[in-house]
Design a protein around this motif. Structure first.
Motif, PDB file in Angstrom:
ATOM      1  N   LEU A 136       0.825  -1.207   0.000  1.00 23.93           N
ATOM      2  CA  LEU A 136       0.000   0.000   0.000  1.00 23.93           C
ATOM      3  C   LEU A 136       0.861   1.260   0.000  1.00 23.93           C
ATOM      4  O   LEU A 136       0.505   2.275  -0.619  1.00 23.93           O
ATOM      5  N   LYS A 137       1.990   1.214   0.678  1.00 24.04           N
ATOM      6  CA  LYS A 137       2.886   2.368   0.709  1.00 24.04           C
ATOM      7  C   LYS A 137       3.515   2.633  -0.657  1.00 24.04           C
ATOM      8  O   LYS A 137       3.694   3.782  -1.052  1.00 24.04           O
ATOM      9  N   GLU A 138       3.813   1.562  -1.358  1.00 26.37           N
ATOM     10  CA  GLU A 138       4.616   1.688  -2.572  1.00 26.37           C
ATOM     11  C   GLU A 138       3.803   1.797  -3.852  1.00 26.37           C
ATOM     12  O   GLU A 138       4.302   2.323  -4.856  1.00 26.37           O
ATOM     13  N   LYS A 139       2.551   1.316  -3.850  1.00 29.45           N
ATOM     14  CA  LYS A 139       1.807   1.205  -5.108  1.00 29.45           C
ATOM     15  C   LYS A 139       0.450   1.898  -5.033  1.00 29.45           C
ATOM     16  O   LYS A 139      -0.437   1.493  -4.278  1.00 29.45           O
ATOM     17  N   SER A 140       0.286   2.949  -5.844  1.00 26.77           N
ATOM     18  CA  SER A 140      -1.002   3.646  -5.887  1.00 26.77           C
ATOM     19  C   SER A 140      -2.102   2.721  -6.390  1.00 26.77           C
ATOM     20  O   SER A 140      -3.264   2.851  -5.983  1.00 26.77           O
ATOM     21  N   ARG A 141      -1.744   1.778  -7.260  1.00 27.43           N
ATOM     22  CA  ARG A 141      -2.729   0.821  -7.776  1.00 27.43           C
ATOM     23  C   ARG A 141      -3.348   0.019  -6.639  1.00 27.43           C
ATOM     24  O   ARG A 141      -4.557  -0.219  -6.616  1.00 27.43           O
ATOM     25  N   GLU A 142      -2.535  -0.395  -5.698  1.00 24.74           N
ATOM     26  CA  GLU A 142      -3.032  -1.161  -4.552  1.00 24.74           C
ATOM     27  C   GLU A 142      -3.919  -0.297  -3.659  1.00 24.74           C
ATOM     28  O   GLU A 142      -4.922  -0.771  -3.125  1.00 24.74           O
ATOM     29  N   ARG A 143      -3.532   0.968  -3.473  1.00 21.90           N
ATOM     30  CA  ARG A 143      -4.353   1.863  -2.654  1.00 21.90           C
ATOM     31  C   ARG A 143      -5.717   2.071  -3.277  1.00 21.90           C
ATOM     32  O   ARG A 143      -6.745   2.050  -2.586  1.00 21.90           O
ATOM     33  N   ARG A 144      -5.748   2.244  -4.589  1.00 21.16           N
ATOM     34  CA  ARG A 144      -7.044   2.436  -5.266  1.00 21.16           C
ATOM     35  C   ARG A 144      -7.873   1.161  -5.242  1.00 21.16           C
ATOM     36  O   ARG A 144      -9.092   1.193  -5.022  1.00 21.16           O
ATOM     37  N   LYS A 145      -7.217   0.037  -5.475  1.00 23.59           N
ATOM     38  CA  LYS A 145      -7.912  -1.245  -5.528  1.00 23.59           C
ATOM     39  C   LYS A 145      -8.545  -1.597  -4.180  1.00 23.59           C
ATOM     40  O   LYS A 145      -9.705  -2.046  -4.116  1.00 23.59           O
ATOM     41  N   LYS A 146      -7.807  -1.368  -3.096  1.00 22.09           N
ATOM     42  CA  LYS A 146      -8.275  -1.781  -1.775  1.00 22.09           C
ATOM     43  C   LYS A 146      -8.965  -0.660  -0.998  1.00 22.09           C
ATOM     44  O   LYS A 146      -9.590  -0.917   0.033  1.00 22.09           O
ATOM     45  N   GLY A 147      -8.820   0.570  -1.489  1.00 23.05           N
ATOM     46  CA  GLY A 147      -9.438   1.690  -0.788  1.00 23.05           C
ATOM     47  C   GLY A 147      -8.819   1.936   0.573  1.00 23.05           C
ATOM     48  O   GLY A 147      -9.491   2.390   1.509  1.00 23.05           O
ATOM     49  N   LYS A 152      10.756  -1.604   9.621  1.00 21.18           N
ATOM     50  CA  LYS A 152      10.590  -2.046   8.238  1.00 21.18           C
ATOM     51  C   LYS A 152       9.447  -1.305   7.541  1.00 21.18           C
ATOM     52  O   LYS A 152       9.538  -0.964   6.354  1.00 21.18           O
ATOM     53  N   ILE A 153       8.365  -1.012   8.272  1.00 19.04           N
ATOM     54  CA  ILE A 153       7.180  -0.444   7.626  1.00 19.04           C
ATOM     55  C   ILE A 153       7.059   1.070   7.804  1.00 19.04           C
ATOM     56  O   ILE A 153       6.287   1.710   7.077  1.00 19.04           O
ATOM     57  N   ALA A 154       7.811   1.660   8.731  1.00 17.05           N
ATOM     58  CA  ALA A 154       7.716   3.103   8.969  1.00 17.05           C
ATOM     59  C   ALA A 154       8.721   3.852   8.096  1.00 17.05           C
ATOM     60  O   ALA A 154       9.809   3.356   7.802  1.00 17.05           O
ATOM     61  N   TYR A 155       8.330   5.075   7.680  1.00 14.33           N
ATOM     62  CA  TYR A 155       9.250   5.918   6.930  1.00 14.33           C
ATOM     63  C   TYR A 155      10.320   6.496   7.845  1.00 14.33           C
ATOM     64  O   TYR A 155      11.458   6.684   7.464  1.00 14.33           O
ATOM     65  N   ARG A 156       9.913   6.819   9.080  1.00 12.01           N
ATOM     66  CA  ARG A 156      10.817   7.518   9.979  1.00 12.01           C
ATOM     67  C   ARG A 156      10.862   6.808  11.333  1.00 12.01           C
ATOM     68  O   ARG A 156       9.882   6.208  11.758  1.00 12.01           O
ATOM     69  N   ASP A 157      11.992   6.960  12.003  1.00 10.67           N
ATOM     70  CA  ASP A 157      12.112   6.404  13.353  1.00 10.67           C
ATOM     71  C   ASP A 157      11.492   7.336  14.386  1.00 10.67           C
ATOM     72  O   ASP A 157      11.463   7.026  15.568  1.00 10.67           O
ATOM     73  N   THR A 158      11.015   8.500  13.943  1.00  9.66           N
ATOM     74  CA  THR A 158      10.535   9.514  14.879  1.00  9.66           C
ATOM     75  C   THR A 158       9.013   9.595  14.937  1.00  9.66           C
ATOM     76  O   THR A 158       8.468  10.591  15.392  1.00  9.66           O
ATOM     77  N   THR A 159       8.320   8.562  14.448  1.00 11.53           N
ATOM     78  CA  THR A 159       6.851   8.627  14.426  1.00 11.53           C
ATOM     79  C   THR A 159       6.228   7.855  15.580  1.00 11.53           C
ATOM     80  O   THR A 159       5.131   7.331  15.474  1.00 11.53           O
ATOM     81  N   GLU A 160       6.922   7.794  16.670  1.00 12.19           N
ATOM     82  CA  GLU A 160       6.381   7.362  17.964  1.00 12.19           C
ATOM     83  C   GLU A 160       5.871   5.934  18.008  1.00 12.19           C
ATOM     84  O   GLU A 160       5.109   5.562  18.892  1.00 12.19           O
TER      85      GLU A 160
END
Length: 269
Positions: free
Chosen positions: A21-32, A90-98
Motif C-alpha cells: 500500500l505504501k509503494e503502489k497507488s494501484r493497490e491503494r485504489r484497488k483496496k481503498g 521495516k514499515i515506517a518511513y521515519r524512526d521519529t513517528t512514535e
C-alpha cells in the motif's frame, strides 16, 4: 480494549500488505486503503472522520494505554496489533513517528463531495502538481489559512501517496479536497459563481490590485509550464506576483501562500 495479536515476522501478510500500500497507488485504489504513521497524523485522521481499519504499535516506543487514549470512542473500533521494533522499522518511513502505523479507508474526492459551509468561499486550485512534496506543502498552507477547500485539476497521482500525507503533516485529512479535470473544475467554479484568479506571467495584474474579497479561487500551475491555456482563457483575472530579482517565478507552494494570505488580508483576517 486490548490488542488481538502480535506480529514478529517480516513475512506476515499484514506487513506485506502495508508495504504494498505504501509503494503502489494501484493497490491503494484497488483496496481503498492508505497508510499513515505517527500520533499527529492519527489524531488528524480521526478529526477528519476517517475510518481506521488497523492500528499497529511498537510497545518499545509507545504503550497500549496511549494508543487506547488516542482512539477511544472510535466507531467502528480498529483492530490493534502489537509489532516488534524490527517490523516497525521495516514499515515506517521515519524512526521519529512514535511507534504507530495505521491503515485507514480512503474517501471519495469528486467535485460533488465539495460543499462549502461559508457562502463566501476562498479556495485553492492547483493544476497538475507533479511533486508530492509540493502538494503536501499546498495542503499545509490551506490548513494554515483555513481555506474552504482545495481542488487538484488533472491530478498526476493519488492523494494518499505516503509522501503527500507526510509532507502535509496530516493536513490532507482535515482539508476539504476534491479532484477533477481542468474542464470539470472550471465548470464547477462557474456554476458556483466563484471568481477564477489565475497566477500567470502574461496579461496579468499585480495580486495586490485585485479584489479577492468575493467568492474566490486562487489557481496555480506547475513551476515548469505554469497553467494551461484553458485556465488562462477562462480566468476572471490573471494575477502576478512581481519579481524583483533574476528569476520570473517561485516555488508553487510559496506563490500560493503569498496569494492566499493576501486574500485573507483583504478579508480582514
Amino acid at each position: 480494549m486490548s490488542y488481538l495479536k502480535a506480529i514478529t515476522s517480516p513475512q506476515n501478510p499484514t506487513v506485506k500488505n502495508i508495504l504494498s500500500l505504501k509503494e503502489k497507488s494501484r493497490e491503494r485504489r484497488k483496496k481503498g486503503l492508505f497508510v499513515l504513521e505517527g500520533k499527529k497524523e492519527l489524531q488528524l485522521a480521526l478529526k477528519g472522520e476517517y475510518q481506521l481499519v488497523t492500528v499497529l504499535f511498537c510497545p518499545e516506543l509507545i504503550s497500549l494505554d496511549e494508543i487506547q487514549d488516542i482512539i477511544q470512542n472510535t466507531v467502528p473500533a480498529p483492530e490493534i496489533i502489537s509489532i516488534s521494533k524490527e517490523i516497525y522499522q521495516k514499515i515506517a518511513y521515519r524512526d521519529t513517528t512514535e511507534g504507530i502505523v495505521a491503515l485507514g479507508k480512503t474517501k471519495e474526492h469528486s467535485l460533488d463531495t465539495l460543499q462549502f459551509e461559508n457562502d463566501n468561499p476562498l479556495i485553492l486550485v492547483a493544476e497538475a502538481p507533479e511533486k508530492p512534496g509540493n502538494i503536501g506543502a499546498l495542503l499545509r498552507t490551506a490548513d494554515a489559512a483555513d481555506l474552504d477547500g482545495v481542488i487538484i485539476a488533472n491530478a498526476r497521482g493519488d492523494l494518499y501517496n505516503p509522501n503527500i500525507i507526510r509532507s502535509s503533516v496530516g493536513c490532507l485529512f482535515t482539508t476539504k479536497t476534491a479532484l477533477g479535470t481542468t474542464t470539470e473544475v472550471l465548470d464547477y467554479l462557474k456554476q458556483h459563481q466563484i471568481a477564477i484568479n489565475c497566477a500567470a506571467l502574461s496579461a496579468s495584474k499585480s495580486y495586490t490590485k485585485v479584489d479577492l474579497t468575493q467568492p474566490t479561487a486562487i489557481v496555480v500551475g506547475t513551476e515548469a509550464t505554469g497553467l494551461s491555456n484553458e485556465w488562462l482563457q477562462n480566468a476572471t483575472q490573471n494575477i502576478i506576483i512581481p519579481m524583483h530579482g533574476q528569476i520570473d517565478s517561485m516555488n508553487v507552494s510559496v506563490s500560493a501562500a503569498i496569494l492566499i494570505f493576501e486574500a485573507r488580508r483583504q478579508r480582514g483576517f
